[in-house]
Scaffold this motif. Structure first.
Motif, mmCIF file in Angstrom:
data_model
loop_
_atom_site.group_PDB
_atom_site.id
_atom_site.type_symbol
_atom_site.label_atom_id
_atom_site.label_comp_id
_atom_site.label_asym_id
_atom_site.label_seq_id
_atom_site.Cartn_x
_atom_site.Cartn_y
_atom_site.Cartn_z
ATOM 1 N N GLN A 77 -4.505 7.482 44.708
ATOM 2 C CA GLN A 77 -3.444 8.480 44.792
ATOM 3 C C GLN A 77 -3.001 8.932 43.398
ATOM 4 O O GLN A 77 -2.694 10.114 43.178
ATOM 5 N N LEU A 78 -2.954 8.013 42.456
ATOM 6 C CA LEU A 78 -2.574 8.372 41.091
ATOM 7 C C LEU A 78 -3.632 9.269 40.448
ATOM 8 O O LEU A 78 -3.298 10.213 39.724
ATOM 9 N N LEU A 79 -4.900 8.997 40.716
ATOM 10 C CA LEU A 79 -5.957 9.869 40.217
ATOM 11 C C LEU A 79 -5.881 11.249 40.868
ATOM 12 O O LEU A 79 -6.116 12.275 40.212
ATOM 13 N N ALA A 80 -5.535 11.279 42.149
ATOM 14 C CA ALA A 80 -5.360 12.562 42.836
ATOM 15 C C ALA A 80 -4.183 13.330 42.250
ATOM 16 O O ALA A 80 -4.207 14.570 42.173
ATOM 17 N N LEU A 81 -3.149 12.612 41.833
ATOM 18 C CA LEU A 81 -1.998 13.244 41.186
ATOM 19 C C LEU A 81 -2.425 13.891 39.876
ATOM 20 O O LEU A 81 -1.998 15.005 39.545
ATOM 21 N N GLU A 82 -3.265 13.215 39.122
ATOM 22 C CA GLU A 82 -3.782 13.786 37.881
ATOM 23 C C GLU A 82 -4.581 15.061 38.159
ATOM 24 O O GLU A 82 -4.456 16.056 37.435
ATOM 25 N N ALA A 83 -5.407 15.005 39.206
ATOM 26 C CA ALA A 83 -6.208 16.184 39.546
ATOM 27 C C ALA A 83 -5.321 17.365 39.920
ATOM 28 O O ALA A 83 -5.600 18.521 39.555
ATOM 29 N N GLN A 84 -4.236 17.088 40.621
ATOM 30 C CA GLN A 84 -3.298 18.147 40.992
ATOM 31 C C GLN A 84 -2.629 18.733 39.757
ATOM 32 O O GLN A 84 -2.431 19.953 39.659
ATOM 33 N N ALA A 85 -2.285 17.875 38.793
ATOM 34 C CA ALA A 85 -1.676 18.357 37.551
ATOM 35 C C ALA A 85 -2.653 19.206 36.761
ATOM 36 O O ALA A 85 -2.276 20.214 36.157
ATOM 37 N N LEU A 86 -3.923 18.811 36.760
ATOM 38 C CA LEU A 86 -4.936 19.577 36.041
ATOM 39 C C LEU A 86 -5.111 20.960 36.652
ATOM 40 O O LEU A 86 -5.307 21.953 35.945
ATOM 41 N N GLN A 87 -4.984 21.035 37.957
ATOM 42 C CA GLN A 87 -5.162 22.310 38.651
ATOM 43 C C GLN A 87 -3.942 23.213 38.526
ATOM 44 O O GLN A 87 -4.069 24.420 38.323
ATOM 45 N N ASN A 88 -2.745 22.625 38.638
ATOM 46 C CA ASN A 88 -1.511 23.423 38.689
ATOM 47 C C ASN A 88 -0.684 23.378 37.410
ATOM 48 O O ASN A 88 0.328 24.076 37.315
ATOM 49 N N GLY A 89 -1.067 22.545 36.460
ATOM 50 C CA GLY A 89 -0.291 22.416 35.233
ATOM 51 C C GLY A 89 0.759 21.341 35.296
ATOM 52 O O GLY A 89 1.266 20.901 34.261
#
Length: 386
Positions: A335-347
């Protein structure tokens, strides 16, 4: 202010190289001379260190980093170990190769004055604790029937602004995390406060005993704080969040009365977050009454994702991911890695979790390396309009 990098401060097996020892001798003599001012000594110290870098060579990347103001008496203001390292005459451990690295330009962030951030080789950065101002802050509260209530200051400053952790973006994707359910279990609460970096936002249960003390301790450790607001779920009253639960069927006056009791439990929070609320959060009249109170008192609102898309006209954000729905270390890490991916996509990206011992342990481990992967760890308030 200049930036130094301290490669090693280990005991020197041999005496320093002649050029290095000579330069250090000039530094010691200058600092010992009572006729040289602190500013003069600082300038001489800076020039000598520049010469050292030229003599020694280009330090490698990844060295420990320390920030110290040169406007003070240089050696006296240095953190433990530096004064001894500068002696190199037998009274200290001496200076070995690759000692100092000067930055090309001063550190622009004035808030870094007087702070030290040290990173040991092969280890994550050791964050220096940056306490937040103690609560209450003058002008941001008035007496209420059950205790102090947050208000907007005469100059327009709001509790959402004053009690949020200061933040300056470095342009990298921002990742934020809220750890909630704090205040009921003293061991878990203390562990979250003391083991998690200040950038992690903490939320507290309003019914907790000694709530103000916990909030004070959290702010002392640099954490901004949210107050959890019990809200009516769809299975209420079988699932009852407590006597001051905000009900979708209540009128504005009753919602305001219950909110005032909750808000008066402590001071120092920059906003509210929901506890449950699957029914309350979907009621337009209920949310209108709730929002009116928060707007009047200058508070932010951050929800766990159930109110995503509702602007409400106040500083707010919604969590995009709950990291510990499945309570295992592997699931939380994913889930934490998915959070990083979301930040990379949306800023930017915001996650939330509960104060389970496992959650706290996994988050503490994650925060040590997330910035090395190109993200900026940010308090939740940084994701709301300021």
């Amino acid at each position: 202010m200049a930036k130094f990098s301290k490669k090693s401060l280990t005991p020197a097996p041999t005496s320093p190289k002649p050029a290095t020892a000579g330069a250090l001798g000039h530094v010691r003599a200058a600092l010992a001379n009572p006729y040289i001012s602190a500013s003069g000594a600082a300038l001489l110290f800076l020039l000598t260190l520049t010469a050292l870098v030229m003599i020694i060579g280009d330090p490698k990347a990844g060295a420990p980093v320390i920030r110290m103001p040169l406007a003070q008496a240089v050696v006296a203001a240095a953190p433990p170990g530096w004064r001894e390292a500068l002696t190199a005459d037998g009274s200290g451990p001496g200076v070995v190769e690759e000692v100092f690295e000067l930055s090309e330009s001063p550190i622009p962030d004035s808030e870094a004055m007087g702070e030290a951030v040290i990173t040991m080789p092969g280890a994550p950065a050791a964050r220096r604790r940056q306490p937040l101002p103690p609560a209450p802050i003058a002008g941001l509260h008035n007496p209420g029937p059950n205790g102090p209530l947050p208000v907007i200051a005469p100059n327009g400053r709001t509790p959402a602004q004053a009690y949020a952790r200061p933040f300056q973006s470095n342009g990298k994707p921002k990742v934020s995390l809220i750890v909630g359910g704090l205040g009921l279990n003293s061991r878990a609460t203390r562990e979250a406060i003391e083991s998690l970096p200040g950038e992690v936002t903490l939320s507290f249960v309003p019914y907790a005993e000694g709530l103000q003390g916990w909030i004070d301790l959290a702010r002392e450790h640099g954490h901004e704080v949210l107050l959890e607001t019990p809200m009516e779920p769809v299975d209420y009253p079988d699932n009852d969040p407590g006597p001051y639960t905000l009900l979708a069927s209540s009128g504005p006056a009753e919602t305001s009365r219950r909110l005032e009791w909750l808000l008066s439990r402590a001071t120092g929070y920059f906003g509210l977050t929901n506890y449950l609320g699957s029914r309350f959060l979907t009621s337009d009249p209920a949310m209108a009454a709730f929002t009116t109170v928060l707007k009047t008192r200058g508070l932010a609102f951050i929800d766990d994702g159930q109110a995503a898309g509702r602007g409400l006209g106040i500083p707010r954000a919604s969590a995009g991911r709950i990291i510990d729905d499945q309570l295992s270390s592997e699931a939380i890490d994913q889930q934490l890695l998915a959070l990083e991916a979301q930040a990379l996509q949306n800023g930017q990206a915001l996650g939330s979790g509960f104060a389970y011992p496992l959650t706290i342990a996994q988050v503490a481990q994650w925060t040590q390396t997330v910035e090395s992967r190109g993200y900026q760890l940010a308090p939740a308030s940084a994701l709301t309009p300021r």
